[in-house]
Design a protein around this motif. Structure first.
Motif, PDB file in Angstrom:
ATOM      1  N   HIS A 148       0.838  -1.209   0.000  1.00 30.90           N
ATOM      2  CA  HIS A 148       0.000   0.000   0.000  1.00 30.90           C
ATOM      3  C   HIS A 148       0.874   1.262   0.000  1.00 30.90           C
ATOM      4  N   GLU A 149       1.878   1.278   0.889  1.00 26.07           N
ATOM      5  CA  GLU A 149       2.732   2.478   0.981  1.00 26.07           C
ATOM      6  C   GLU A 149       3.633   2.616  -0.249  1.00 26.07           C
ATOM      7  N   HIS A 179       1.602   4.392  -2.740  1.00 22.55           N
ATOM      8  CA  HIS A 179       1.526   5.828  -2.423  1.00 22.55           C
ATOM      9  C   HIS A 179       2.735   6.559  -2.988  1.00 22.55           C
ATOM     10  N   ASP A 214      -5.405   7.154  -1.331  1.00 21.45           N
ATOM     11  CA  ASP A 214      -6.236   6.272  -0.509  1.00 21.45           C
ATOM     12  C   ASP A 214      -7.641   6.176  -1.085  1.00 21.45           C
ATOM     13  N   TYR A 223     -10.425   4.841   0.840  1.00 26.64           N
ATOM     14  CA  TYR A 223     -11.338   4.496   1.928  1.00 26.64           C
ATOM     15  C   TYR A 223     -11.734   5.766   2.652  1.00 26.64           C
TER      16      TYR A 223
END
Ligand SMILES: [Zn+2]
Length: 258
Positions: free
Chosen positions: A180-181, A184, A190, A192
């Motif tokens: 996930h990071e 980014h 994101d 959510y």
């Protein structure tokens, strides 16, 4: 005269910073050569549990991160054989600067600058080529830490800080956070709701067209959770239950807008 000079120097500095951000963004997401990503373990509390966990880490512990990103890249039409390479690097002694989430814009800018300098200082171990994207993983002893701070991934500077649990049973879910990071740092946002943690529909759903919509069984990587029903959100156990959705694929330029 001095005033003019000061303003010129400041403008020049801002122009260089803007150019380097733009260049990083384009060159890490053109997918014409393998993007090199380094995972650097850090002992968060300086304790023996995390120390032993870090000492036992091997390259295969980060293997499913590379597999996940590359499989998803190919599914979205990227032809490069190995879009990313994810390597485990030796432990870093120095801890990254701490971010105050309640801080103002100036303190966040100052922290982000310190983090970039930290990453530059600590990503060149001798005998190893430095990676392009640097992810520092702080391992916490799960016996002492009930909740870890938020992980972050910065597009500016291509650096991320992940808070993880020093427990082999958590390796696969730690890898979901690391992936996930990483995304980014490549410009993904994101997907959510920060209040309810609900995946945003449709961008945060792995299968937005599924009928009926619930239960979803896979999570979108930037949503972090999947909706079992409209009010229940589960975290995936491993990257085997995660996909990169179309909206994220657009942001990291695996796809072009139609
Ligand atoms: Zn995030």
């Amino acid at each position: 005269m001095w005033r003019l000079l000061r303003i010129t120097v400041l403008l020049l500095f801002l122009a260089v910073a803007a150019y380097s951000t733009w260049y990083d963004r384009l060159s890490t997401t053109d997918w014409d050569e393998t993007l090199w990503i380094g995972v650097f373990p850090v002992n968060a509390g300086g304790d023996g549990t995390a120390g032993a966990h870090i000492a036992a880490l091997t390259q295969s512990d980060v293997g499913d991160i590379e597999r996940f990103i590359n499989d998803e890249a190919h599914r979205h039409g990227i032809r490069l054989d190995r879009p990313v390479r994810v390597d485990l690097y030796p432990e870093v002694e120095e801890k990254p600067p701490q971010h105050d989430p309640a801080g103002n814009m100036l303190s966040t800018m100052w922290w982000s600058l310190k983090l970039r300098l930290y990453a530059r200082r600590n990503s060149h171990p001798s005998g190893r080529a430095p990676p392009r994207v640097r992810i520092f993983v702080l391992y916490h002893d799960p016996a002492f830490t009930q909740a870890v701070p938020h992980s972050v991934g910065l597009n500016k500077g291509l650096v991320g800080v992940v808070h993880a649990y020093a427990d082999t049973q958590m390796t696969r879910s730690n890898n979901v956070v690391i992936a996930h990071e990483i995304l980014h740092t490549l410009g993904a946002s994101d997907k959510y709701d920060p209040e309810s943690l609900a995946p945003l529909y449709p961008a945060g759903y792995a299968e937005p067209d599924r009928e009926p919509r619930h239960p979803q069984t896979f999570a979108e990587i930037m949503a972090g959770r999947y909706a079992v029903d409209a009010a229940t959100f589960e975290m995936p156990a491993s990257l085997a239950d995660v996909v990169v959705g179309d909206a994220t694929a657009l942001e990291i330029r695996w796809k072009r807008a139609p």
